[in-house]
Design a protein around this motif. Structure first.
Motif, short mmCIF file in Angstrom:
data_model
loop_
_atom_site.label_atom_id
_atom_site.label_comp_id
_atom_site.label_asym_id
_atom_site.label_seq_id
_atom_site.Cartn_x
_atom_site.Cartn_y
_atom_site.Cartn_z
N ALA A 8 0.83 -1.21 0.00
CA ALA A 8 0.00 0.00 0.00
C ALA A 8 0.87 1.26 0.00
N TRP A 9 1.92 1.26 0.79
CA TRP A 9 2.81 2.42 0.87
C TRP A 9 3.51 2.67 -0.47
N ILE A 10 4.02 1.61 -1.08
CA ILE A 10 4.72 1.74 -2.36
C ILE A 10 3.78 2.25 -3.45
N LEU A 11 2.58 1.68 -3.53
CA LEU A 11 1.61 2.15 -4.53
C LEU A 11 1.22 3.60 -4.26
N TYR A 26 -3.20 5.23 1.82
CA TYR A 26 -3.33 3.83 1.42
C TYR A 26 -2.85 2.88 2.53
N ALA A 27 -1.80 3.26 3.24
CA ALA A 27 -1.33 2.42 4.34
C ALA A 27 -2.37 2.39 5.46
N THR A 28 -2.98 3.53 5.75
CA THR A 28 -4.04 3.57 6.75
C THR A 28 -5.24 2.74 6.30
N LEU A 29 -5.59 2.89 5.05
CA LEU A 29 -6.70 2.12 4.48
C LEU A 29 -6.43 0.62 4.57
N ALA A 32 -9.79 7.23 4.05
CA ALA A 32 -8.59 7.42 3.22
C ALA A 32 -8.62 8.78 2.53
N GLN A 33 -9.79 9.16 2.03
CA GLN A 33 -9.90 10.48 1.42
C GLN A 33 -9.75 11.59 2.46
N ALA A 34 -10.23 11.35 3.66
CA ALA A 34 -10.10 12.35 4.73
C ALA A 34 -8.63 12.54 5.12
N VAL A 35 -7.85 11.47 5.09
CA VAL A 35 -6.42 11.59 5.39
C VAL A 35 -5.74 12.46 4.33
N ILE A 36 -6.04 12.21 3.06
CA ILE A 36 -5.46 13.02 1.99
C ILE A 36 -5.88 14.48 2.13
#
Length: 181
Positions: free
Chosen positions: A72-75, A94-97, A127-131
């Protein structure tokens, strides 16, 4: 013999790791498609699901030992570089997701599609909220509540994604008389 109206229960074959990699690469390619200029971007972005996030959630729920935080982190870093955004915002999202999907994976798989959708929607919104939170902390402005419509579109595709990703693993419906299962 089950009732004719009962849904068929399938025993899934083991997933091929190459199929997981293929689906993640295809999702990444769909996310990397060129986006229109800023004038048309606002209306266009409302209907575009986050394919990588959707694929990560699926595989984190169905194969948590194969797809995890590192992938997830790499992507996320690849998506950050492509979108020319702050390095790490998609990676963190993505990592959180993936972390929360892995945490809930046993629970989510017990539900039908509507129950799975009810579990996946908050994950996608988070995930969108983190971004969004990272962008606001970096000095951005709140784009409005329609920003979260991408998560709704992604979750609306959950039944289709589930059917496509599980199709290679389903056993044939014909029963072998020599095997008890």
């Amino acid at each position: 013999m089950p009732a004719p109206s009962a849904p068929r229960q399938y025993i899934l074959l083991p997933v091929n790791p190459w199929f997981i990699a293929f689906t993640l690469v295809v999702a990444l390619m769909l996310n990397l498609l060129p986006q229109p200029a800023d004038s048309a971007r606002a209306a266009w972005m409302l209907a575009v699901p986050d394919w990588v996030a959707l694929t990560l959630v699926f595989w984190s729920i169905h194969q948590p030992r194969r797809v995890g935080l590192t992938i997830a982190w790499i992507l996320g870093l690849v998506v950050d570089v492509n979108h020319a955004s702050l390095l790490g915002e998609h990676a963190l999202a993505y990592a959180t997701l993936s972390y929360f999907a892995i945490t809930l994976h046993r629970r989510v798989r017990w539900f039908g599609l509507s129950g799975q959708i009810a579990h996946v929607l908050p994950l996608m919104l988070a995930a969108q909220a983190v971004i969004l939170g990272i962008r606001i902390l970096a000095g951005g402005v709140f784009p409005g509540w329609m920003y979260f419509s991408s998560s709704v579109v992604s979750v609306a595709l959950w039944p289709v994604v589930t059917a496509i990703f599980l199709a290679p693993q389903r056993r044939p419906a014909q029963k072998d008389e020599n095997r008890p299962i």
